[in-house]
Design a protein around this motif. Structure first.
Motif, PDB file in Angstrom:
ATOM      1  N   SER A   1      44.542  26.408 -26.049  1.00 50.63           N
ATOM      2  CA  SER A   1      44.120  27.671 -26.669  1.00 50.63           C
ATOM      3  C   SER A   1      44.874  27.955 -27.963  1.00 50.63           C
ATOM      4  CB  SER A   1      44.299  28.824 -25.673  1.00 50.63           C
ATOM      5  OG  SER A   1      45.632  28.878 -25.231  1.00 50.63           O
TER       6      SER A   1
ATOM      7  N   ASN B   1      35.584  23.221 -30.229  1.00 46.71           N
ATOM      8  CA  ASN B   1      36.794  24.039 -30.397  1.00 46.71           C
ATOM      9  C   ASN B   1      36.507  25.286 -31.224  1.00 46.71           C
ATOM     10  OD1 ASN B   1      38.521  22.327 -28.903  1.00 46.71           O
ATOM     11  ND2 ASN B   1      38.380  20.882 -30.581  1.00 46.71           N
TER      12      ASN B   1
ATOM     13  N   VAL C   1      35.778  29.050 -31.623  1.00 51.57           N
ATOM     14  CA  VAL C   1      35.961  30.301 -30.878  1.00 51.57           C
ATOM     15  C   VAL C   1      35.737  31.460 -31.847  1.00 51.57           C
ATOM     16  CG1 VAL C   1      37.539  29.366 -29.151  1.00 51.57           C
ATOM     17  CG2 VAL C   1      38.450  30.186 -31.330  1.00 51.57           C
ATOM     18  N   TRP C   2      35.702  32.659 -31.306  1.00 49.87           N
ATOM     19  CA  TRP C   2      35.473  33.839 -32.133  1.00 49.87           C
ATOM     20  C   TRP C   2      36.792  34.602 -32.322  1.00 49.87           C
ATOM     21  CZ3 TRP C   2      30.743  32.195 -32.769  1.00 49.87           C
ATOM     22  CH2 TRP C   2      29.929  31.870 -31.699  1.00 49.87           C
TER      23      TRP C   2
ATOM     24  N   ASN D   1      38.540  24.767 -24.712  1.00 50.18           N
ATOM     25  CA  ASN D   1      39.402  25.820 -25.258  1.00 50.18           C
ATOM     26  C   ASN D   1      40.370  26.379 -24.217  1.00 50.18           C
ATOM     27  OD1 ASN D   1      38.157  26.031 -28.025  1.00 50.18           O
ATOM     28  ND2 ASN D   1      36.390  26.092 -26.664  1.00 50.18           N
TER      29      ASN D   1
ATOM     30  N   TRP E   1      26.983  30.215 -27.523  1.00 50.86           N
ATOM     31  CA  TRP E   1      28.019  29.205 -27.782  1.00 50.86           C
ATOM     32  C   TRP E   1      27.554  27.835 -27.277  1.00 50.86           C
ATOM     33  CZ3 TRP E   1      30.905  25.476 -25.554  1.00 50.86           C
ATOM     34  CH2 TRP E   1      32.077  25.073 -26.193  1.00 50.86           C
TER      35      TRP E   1
ATOM     36  N   TYR F   1      33.439  30.581 -23.903  1.00 47.33           N
ATOM     37  CA  TYR F   1      33.663  29.309 -24.611  1.00 47.33           C
ATOM     38  C   TYR F   1      33.629  28.177 -23.603  1.00 47.33           C
ATOM     39  CZ  TYR F   1      36.037  32.712 -27.650  1.00 47.33           C
ATOM     40  OH  TYR F   1      36.355  33.795 -28.402  1.00 47.33           O
TER      41      TYR F   1
ATOM     42  N   THR G   1      27.726  33.431 -24.060  1.00 44.75           N
ATOM     43  CA  THR G   1      28.016  32.081 -23.564  1.00 44.75           C
ATOM     44  C   THR G   1      26.869  31.145 -23.920  1.00 44.75           C
ATOM     45  OG1 THR G   1      29.170  33.060 -21.710  1.00 44.75           O
ATOM     46  CG2 THR G   1      28.530  30.750 -21.477  1.00 44.75           C
TER      47      THR G   1
END
Ligand SMILES: NC(=O)c1ccc[n+]([C@@H]2O[C@H](COP(=O)([O-])OP(=O)(O)OC[C@H]3O[C@@H](n4cnc5c(N)ncnc54)[C@H](OP(=O)(O)O)[C@@H]3O)[C@@H](O)[C@H]2O)c1
Length: 211
Positions: A137, A203, A205-206, A133, A191, A129, A188
């Protein structure tokens, strides 16, 4: 735990800051203790230690590498002796033209780092990410924690890194040996293109759902 950071820019500084705030002893491995990046990291958190790279790494149990990929060779070979036996968390990504893989998919960046310091225990983490992030987090609208995938060869090193990942608010997911690093590097790139080119939220994320 004693942790040293090689590189404390967009990625390293927030991770160093957060790790210090949750109780770790974090030291910036500084070639130049008066540099802008040291000054900025200390402005974020004045409780971070600063020491010469060899001293910082010699004293650390875990070392984070968060340098531009092209700087990795100079950064790690200068402290190769001190890195012997240490957990080296590789936060770096080789990125080539037009968001291609920087090593033409021939090998992962982490494999290259491991080859430079064969006696260090390289674990790839904190790469999938953007830095936003790592600054924050928390994703309060969700009951699940965002996943942080990591990989490496040494089981004990991965347990330590997995614990740090959990302490930082992520769900650690051990995705396997260092041969998985190439695939994380492609995640990466996925993303980065989605966010930096196609306008998805930085922002984003997985998460992992299982049944
Ligand atoms: N930016 C992101 O969103 C993101 C997300 C995940 C992973 N990554 C990866 O994380 C790594 C760092 O990215 P970043 O955005 O944090 O970079 P950055 O903001 O430019 O910070 C790089 C840091 O590395 C230091 N450095 C540069 N050359 C060095 C050398 N030869 N020896 C020791 N330290 C050196 C810099 O210190 P000085 O300024 O004092 O030279 C600085 O503290 C990259 O490999 C990147 O691909 C980036």
């Amino acid at each position: 735990m004693k942790i040293a950071f090689i590189g404390y820019g967009q990625v390293g500084a927030p991770l160093a800051d957060h790790l210090q705030r949750i109780g770790h002893e974090v030291t910036l491995a500084a070639k130049d203790p008066t540099s802008d990046s040291v000054r900025k990291a200390l402005a974020r958190n004045a409780s971070l230690g600063v020491a010469a790279p060899k001293d910082a790494v010699r004293d650390a149990e875990v070392v984070f590498l968060a340098t531009p990929f092209q700087a990795n060779e100079a950064a790690v070979t200068a402290i190769a002796d001190e890195l012997r036996g240490k957990i080296l968390v590789d936060c770096t990504n080789p990125v080539g033209p037009n968001l291609s893989h920087g090593l033409n998919n021939a090998q992962s960046g982490s494999a290259m780092v491991q080859a430079l310091v064969p006696d260090a225990k390289v674990v790839k983490a904190f790469t999938i990410y953007g830095f936003e992030n790592f600054e924050d987090s928390s994703y309060p609208a969700y009951d699940v924690r965002p996943v942080m995938m990591y990989c490496g060869e040494d089981a004990a090193a991965k347990t330590t890194v997995g614990d740090l990942i959990r302490q930082l608010g992520w769900e650690p997911l051990d995705v396997g040996g260092l041969n998985q690093a190439l695939h994380l590097e492609h995640m990466t790139l996925l993303w980065v293109r989605m966010v930096r080119v196609d306008g998805h939220s930085p922002n984003m994320v997985w998460a992992v759902l299982k049944r």
